[in-house]
Write a protein that holds these residues in place. Structure first.
Motif, mmCIF file in Angstrom:
data_model
loop_
_atom_site.group_PDB
_atom_site.id
_atom_site.type_symbol
_atom_site.label_atom_id
_atom_site.label_comp_id
_atom_site.label_asym_id
_atom_site.label_seq_id
_atom_site.Cartn_x
_atom_site.Cartn_y
_atom_site.Cartn_z
ATOM 1 N N TYR A 72 53.347 -32.382 5.210
ATOM 2 C CA TYR A 72 53.676 -33.581 4.798
ATOM 3 C C TYR A 72 53.790 -33.189 3.277
ATOM 4 O O TYR A 72 52.878 -32.877 2.525
ATOM 5 C CB TYR A 72 52.843 -34.478 5.184
ATOM 6 C CG TYR A 72 52.975 -35.869 4.297
ATOM 7 C CD1 TYR A 72 53.935 -36.616 4.449
ATOM 8 C CD2 TYR A 72 51.981 -36.235 3.437
ATOM 9 C CE1 TYR A 72 54.079 -38.010 3.953
ATOM 10 C CE2 TYR A 72 51.842 -37.316 2.336
ATOM 11 C CZ TYR A 72 53.182 -38.201 2.707
ATOM 12 O OH TYR A 72 53.269 -39.367 1.979
ATOM 13 N N GLY A 73 54.779 -34.079 2.578
ATOM 14 C CA GLY A 73 54.708 -34.297 1.137
ATOM 15 C C GLY A 73 54.407 -32.719 0.280
ATOM 16 O O GLY A 73 54.980 -31.831 0.427
ATOM 17 N N PRO A 74 53.216 -33.009 -0.662
ATOM 18 C CA PRO A 74 52.926 -31.540 -1.396
ATOM 19 C C PRO A 74 52.894 -30.564 -0.443
ATOM 20 O O PRO A 74 52.909 -29.250 -0.894
ATOM 21 C CB PRO A 74 52.050 -32.238 -2.392
ATOM 22 C CG PRO A 74 51.204 -33.072 -1.338
ATOM 23 C CD PRO A 74 52.434 -33.806 -0.738
ATOM 24 N N TYR A 75 52.037 -30.648 0.584
ATOM 25 C CA TYR A 75 51.835 -29.452 1.551
ATOM 26 C C TYR A 75 53.354 -28.932 1.800
ATOM 27 O O TYR A 75 53.241 -27.560 1.753
ATOM 28 C CB TYR A 75 50.974 -29.945 2.828
ATOM 29 C CG TYR A 75 49.922 -30.775 2.407
ATOM 30 C CD1 TYR A 75 48.833 -30.183 1.830
ATOM 31 C CD2 TYR A 75 49.658 -32.123 2.634
ATOM 32 C CE1 TYR A 75 47.419 -30.877 1.566
ATOM 33 C CE2 TYR A 75 48.779 -32.941 2.090
ATOM 34 C CZ TYR A 75 47.492 -32.178 1.884
ATOM 35 O OH TYR A 75 46.237 -32.933 1.213
ATOM 36 N N GLY A 76 54.022 -29.502 2.403
ATOM 37 C CA GLY A 76 55.291 -29.044 2.788
ATOM 38 C C GLY A 76 56.095 -28.461 1.502
ATOM 39 O O GLY A 76 56.559 -27.436 1.588
#
Length: 340
Positions: free
Chosen positions: A50-54
């Motif tokens: 998700y989001g910054p992790y991706g």
């Protein structure tokens, strides 16, 4: 080509069967959800990208796990299984975090001649986990690459980078305190404190427990120096030959030492634990089936692997800071120890 669907907060909420609002509060680090639930939400966000992790995963999806040859060889079968579990634990932890684990083996020649594996040049990677006991010069070479780095299980204090270990001092203190609680005051220690920080810290934990209980440490019952891991059996034999009167218990720096000591004592007709109690550290697979089964401190291998990965991906920068994350071991009581 079909467009890959972005992961949303609702996707995370659906997986955990909680409200979207709870996910939002957790990811924004706001009050309203418990610390346990917040940790689960953050971990799920990492797993789902998700989001910054991706974004981090797309840019550099690989983590290198550098492993010295001595860890992957069969020369020490007991420790091979221990390290084998750790390596696959790391692979699992890295995969759960949305990265690819690339196991990079360093043989003796490469280590001695300071030769980096070709993968360091051939692929892009987000960071490095240096696992196991690596020669200082080689560890320093990797450290000087100025790439995100975490050292796991062993480290050098003058290489300033994040480190994950078992809580060695605290675990050894608990182990020695356990023996003292059994009525033992004549306690010896065997562990090569000169070779690794793990043994050094376990020796210090033993020292602290003895000091706290007002018990004098007898130098003749302690073996804290070794010429090398290949010398352990010979050094234990010589140590026992010159000892004279024996203690009633030994705390050993790891299970391998404890099992070698057990064999050497029983070969001399000494009964375990009737005459001498023995305690180890690590909880190798064969410790449970040895004769007698070994009382030990069980290292939390899964916890150490998860912590190493979390520490690395949370600090993906070239900064060099001495951050320590120590994972507590667990006392496992078996038949190699007895009360006086």
């Amino acid at each position: 080509m079909a467009r890959v669907k972005k992961v949303s907060m609702q996707d995370i909420a659906n997986r955990l069967q909680i409200s979207k609002n709870a996910v939002s509060l957790a990811l924004l680090d706001k009050k309203g959800v418990s610390e346990e639930m917040k940790s689960r939400i953050v971990q799920t966000a990492k797993e789902m990208g998700y989001g910054p992790y991706g974004q981090k995963q797309v840019e550099h999806p690989n983590l290198l796990v550098v492993v010295p040859d001595r860890v992957t060889s069969y020369d020490d079968n007991d420790h091979f299984h221990f390290y084998h579990d750790m390596i696959w634990g790391l692979e699992s932890s890295i995969r759960k975090s949305g990265y690819n684990a690339i196991i990079v083996r360093v043989d003796h020649t490469m280590e001695k001649n300071l030769i980096l594996p070709g993968l360091f040049e051939d692929i892009k990677y987000a960071g490095v986990i240096l696992f196991g006991i690596m020669d200082k010069a080689y560890a320093e070479m990797i450290w000087k690459l100025d790439t995100p780095l975490v050292m796991l299980d062993s480290y050098y204090r003058d290489l300033h980078c994040p480190v994950v270990t078992s809580a060695n001092m605290e675990g050894a203190y608990e182990a020695a305190d356990y023996l003292i609680g059994k009525g033992h005051t004549r306690i010896g220690f065997i562990g090569p404190a000169n070779l690794t920080t793990s043994h050094e810290e376990r020796w210090y934990g033993f020292w602290r427990a003895m000091q706290s209980s007002g018990i004098k440490i007898e130098e003749k019952w302690c073996l804290t120096y070794s010429n090398g891991f290949d010398s352990t059996q010979r050094e234990i034999t010589g140590f026992l030959d010159r000892m004279g009167d024996m203690p009633t218990a030994f705390l050993c720096g790891n299970d391998r030492i404890a099992l070698l000591l057990s064999q050497a004592l029983q070969a001399r007709g000494i009964r375990l634990p009737a005459d001498i109690s023995i305690m180890g550290f690590d909880d190798l697979n064969m410790s449970e089936t040895s004769d007698p089964p070994l009382t030990t401190m069980r290292v939390n291998k899964t916890g150490m692997c998860d912590a190493a990965v979390e520490l690395l991906i949370s600090r993906l920068s070239s900064a060099r800071e001495m951050v320590r994350w120590s994972i507590p071991p667990m006392l496992i009581e078996r038949d190699s120890t007895a009360a006086l």
